[in-house]
Design an enzyme around this catalytic site. Structure first.
Site, PDB file in Angstrom:
ATOM      1  N   LYS A 270       0.841  -1.198   0.000  1.00 47.80           N
ATOM      2  CA  LYS A 270       0.000   0.000   0.000  1.00 47.80           C
ATOM      3  C   LYS A 270       0.876   1.248   0.000  1.00 47.80           C
ATOM      4  O   LYS A 270       2.009   1.211   0.469  1.00 47.80           O
ATOM      5  CB  LYS A 270      -0.864   0.025   1.276  1.00 47.80           C
ATOM      6  CG  LYS A 270      -1.975  -0.997   1.316  1.00 47.80           C
ATOM      7  CD  LYS A 270      -2.776  -0.870   2.608  1.00 47.80           C
ATOM      8  CE  LYS A 270      -3.905  -1.894   2.663  1.00 47.80           C
ATOM      9  NZ  LYS A 270      -4.958  -1.708   1.651  1.00 47.80           N
ATOM     10  N   ARG A 344     -10.241 -11.668   2.245  1.00 50.44           N
ATOM     11  CA  ARG A 344     -11.083 -12.750   1.708  1.00 50.44           C
ATOM     12  C   ARG A 344     -10.359 -14.095   1.800  1.00 50.44           C
ATOM     13  O   ARG A 344     -10.995 -15.132   1.936  1.00 50.44           O
ATOM     14  CB  ARG A 344     -11.502 -12.407   0.268  1.00 50.44           C
ATOM     15  CG  ARG A 344     -10.359 -12.300  -0.703  1.00 50.44           C
ATOM     16  CD  ARG A 344     -10.712 -11.519  -1.968  1.00 50.44           C
ATOM     17  NE  ARG A 344     -10.792 -10.082  -1.741  1.00 50.44           N
ATOM     18  CZ  ARG A 344     -11.109  -9.183  -2.674  1.00 50.44           C
ATOM     19  NH1 ARG A 344     -11.375  -9.566  -3.913  1.00 50.44           N
ATOM     20  NH2 ARG A 344     -11.157  -7.899  -2.377  1.00 50.44           N
TER      21      ARG A 344
HETATM   22  N1  BES Z   1      -8.083  -3.821   4.493  1.00 50.48           N
HETATM   23  C1  BES Z   1      -8.268  -3.435   3.135  1.00 50.48           C
HETATM   24  C2  BES Z   1      -9.595  -2.709   2.909  1.00 50.48           C
HETATM   25  C3  BES Z   1      -9.684  -1.326   3.479  1.00 50.48           C
HETATM   26  C4  BES Z   1      -9.285  -0.238   2.736  1.00 50.48           C
HETATM   27  C5  BES Z   1     -10.227  -1.129   4.718  1.00 50.48           C
HETATM   28  C6  BES Z   1      -9.416   1.031   3.256  1.00 50.48           C
HETATM   29  C7  BES Z   1     -10.347   0.137   5.235  1.00 50.48           C
HETATM   30  C8  BES Z   1      -9.934   1.216   4.516  1.00 50.48           C
HETATM   31  C9  BES Z   1      -8.251  -4.667   2.251  1.00 50.48           C
HETATM   32  O1  BES Z   1      -7.449  -5.705   2.674  1.00 50.48           O
HETATM   33  C10 BES Z   1      -7.745  -4.232   0.925  1.00 50.48           C
HETATM   34  O2  BES Z   1      -6.619  -3.849   0.856  1.00 50.48           O
HETATM   35  N2  BES Z   1      -8.583  -4.306  -0.087  1.00 50.48           N
HETATM   36  C11 BES Z   1      -8.220  -3.893  -1.387  1.00 50.48           C
HETATM   37  C12 BES Z   1      -8.717  -4.938  -2.365  1.00 50.48           C
HETATM   38  C13 BES Z   1      -8.160  -4.781  -3.748  1.00 50.48           C
HETATM   39  C14 BES Z   1      -6.673  -5.054  -3.760  1.00 50.48           C
HETATM   40  C15 BES Z   1      -8.876  -5.738  -4.661  1.00 50.48           C
HETATM   41  C16 BES Z   1      -8.866  -2.548  -1.643  1.00 50.48           C
HETATM   42  O3  BES Z   1      -9.968  -2.296  -1.144  1.00 50.48           O
HETATM   43  O4  BES Z   1      -8.256  -1.724  -2.311  1.00 50.48           O
HETATM   44 MN    MN Z   2      -5.441  -5.498   2.029  1.00 50.37          MN
END
Ligand code: BES
Ligand code: MN
Ligand code: ZN
Length: 493
Positions: A270, A344
């Site tokens: 990230k 997931r």
């Molecule tokens: N934990 C994150 C989701 C999230 C994002 C929670 C912002 C709270 C605030 C999750 O694991 C994630 O990174 N999801 C990705 C999925 C994508 C890579 C398909 C996302 O939401 O960008």
């Molecule tokens: Mn994630």
């Protein structure tokens, strides 16, 4: 926060703020009218000068009124017809928030009626609002610290109010437990520490089993273990059991939580900006742990299972790569496209394990799963996805009653192919469009013939700033209240 239920006529002690909760358009009836007479019209003058109408959320500080109280507040509760549980809590929480650092030590709340159930709800509102996480502050100035340490709620029947408050006090404890977990920094709350803290809940009468990596490997949980593979912290699966039904063998209900104690994204790392928020990525597990806490705390007449998938998602020489294929406990294989779509993967094995071992009546999973749910619904609603209308209806009813808003989202079959893989049974991302939906469809591939609901709480697990008086900025504990209410209203007895 110490809570007392007292008669409306009980003498006010020193350093006490008196908060009168009044209805929109009917401000001067009841206690406020009497006090207005006693203070020579100070209240009605303040109401006029402050354009106070009693609308929801209004708080009027009545300056210079004489009388026994060190300070008098009028708190708007909105319309009398809409004065439900949540309105009582919010008005009481607003009163507390207005005086919490005033230097006074006691808050006396006077509701429009002396009803014992309302008095108990008012006490809950203050308990929730008074939550704070101050474990790591060493030099906070005294005037920034809350001074109000006791709340007295006036009621016509203090015994009935105390009895009504007992299960709500258990709820407030559980929400605080959940908020503490979510607020803890990720160097402190890693999977094993999380597991220790839920293990400690055995003192409430829960049974808690903890599985480590070797045990999960034996079960074939390649999907969950792949996520934790790049972390020096061991992954854990916590299994919390509450057998409160008359028949301890009766089919349980089950809750599964995503517990990513820190989500860097892994190799699909990230951006740095805001990454610290990803300590909150265990909010689903935090909510399930909080729910189990309140079920045990109030001795709910139900058999319930809580399963927490606890991992840390880190980049490392040993971390999972985009392109890897893992085999889940279900036997289904998953091609990893993006290591940041890890929640997931954790849920896939936790959910499979749950239905395989416990054959539950239904499963509800909670997860801070997708950023896309924030884009879809903003920060007040969590997304509800379900294969079952009855379960959805029960969740939505409880959600309304406890003001933890849910919005039902679709699970369209035609989007399911978006997670088909060229070389494995599925891949772990379905592209940007409908990102929360394809995430839910992924989880659904691990659900057999069981009523199931998935709550994507990435939008609601924390709020900064908060717009709810019973929830200070930060961790909300979202989910604990609504699930507790659903269990109480629909699955006990
Ligand atoms: N934990 C994150 C989701 C999230 C994002 C929670 C912002 C709270 C605030 C999750 O694991 C994630 O990174 N999801 C990705 C999925 C994508 C890579 C398909 C996302 O939401 O960008
Ligand atoms: Mn994630
Ligand atoms: Zn995550």
């Amino acid at each position: 926060m110490e809570i007392e239920f007292v008669a409306a006529t009980a003498a006010l002690g020193g350093k006490t703020a008196l908060a009168l909760i009044v209805f929109d358009g009917d401000v001067m009836s009841g206690a406020a009218g009497q006090l207005d007479t006693q203070t020579g019209g100070a209240l009605s003058r303040a109401v006029a000068a402050g354009r106070f109408t009693g609308a929801k959320g209004q708080v009027l500080d009545v300056q210079g009124a004489s009388g026994d109280a060190a300070r008098i507040l009028l708190v708007g509760a909105g319309k009398a017809e809409a004065f439900d549980d949540v309105a009582v809590e919010h008005a009481s929480a607003s009163a507390y928030n207005a005086v919490k650092t005033s230097g006074l030590t006691t808050l006396r709340i006077v509701l429009p009626s002396g009803d014992a159930d309302q008095a108990a709800r008012a006490a809950l509102g203050v308990r929730l609002a008074a939550y704070r996480f101050d474990r790591y502050r060493t030099k906070e100035p005294a005037d920034k610290k809350p001074s109000v340490i006791k709340t007295q709620v006036a009621t016509g029947d203090d015994n009935a109010a105390l009895a009504a408050f007992a299960p709500l006090a258990a709820l407030a404890d559980a929400v605080a437990f959940s908020r503490d977990l979510v607020s803890e920094p990720p160097n402190v709350l890693y999977p094993e520490e999380f597991a220790r803290r839920v293990k400690a809940l055995e003192s409430l009468g829960l049974e808690v089993e903890i599985l480590g990596e070797a045990e999960m490997a034996k079960l074939g949980m390649g999907s969950l273990l792949g996520v934790g593979q790049g972390s020096v912290r061991d992954s854990q699966l916590a299994i919390m059991k509450w057998y409160g039904a008359a028949d301890p063998k009766a089919q349980p209900i089950a809750f599964v939580g995503k517990g990513v104690c820190f989500d860097t994204g892994g190799i699909s790392i990230k951006p740095a900006d805001g990454m610290e928020d990803m300590k909150w990525d265990m909010g689903g597990a935090g909510a399930v742990a909080g729910l189990m806490h309140v079920l045990a705390g109030r001795k709910a007449k139900v058999n319930a299972i809580g399963i927490l998938g606890l991992v840390e998602n880190m980049p490392d020489g040993n971390a999972q790569r985009p392109g890897d294929v893992v085999t889940s406990m279900s036997g289904q294989t998953i091609e990893i496209i993006n290591t940041d779509a890890e929640g997931r993967l954790v849920l896939a094995d936790a959910i499979w394990y749950c239905q395989d071992r416990f054959k539950p009546k239904f499963m509800v999973d909670l997860a801070t799963l997708t950023g896309a749910i924030i884009i879809s619904l903003g920060n007040d609603y969590a997304g509800l996805f379900s294969n079952n209308d009855e379960l959805s209806g029960n969740l939505l009813a409880a959600s309304g009653a406890e003001a933890e808003p849910l919005w039902r989202m679709p699970l369209p079959v035609q989007y399911d192919k978006n997670i088909d893989s060229m070389i494995a049974d599925m891949k772990n991302t379905g592209g940007r469009p409908g990102g929360s939906i394809t995430a839910a469809l992924f989880i659904q591939r691990f659900v057999n013939n069981v009523p199931w609901a998935h709550l994507d709480i990435a939008s609601t697990a924390w709020k900064k700033p908060s717009n709810v008086p019973t929830s200070p900025d930060g961790a909300t504990g979202f989910g604990v209240r609504l699930l507790n209410r659903m269990v109480q209203d629909k699955y006990e007895g």
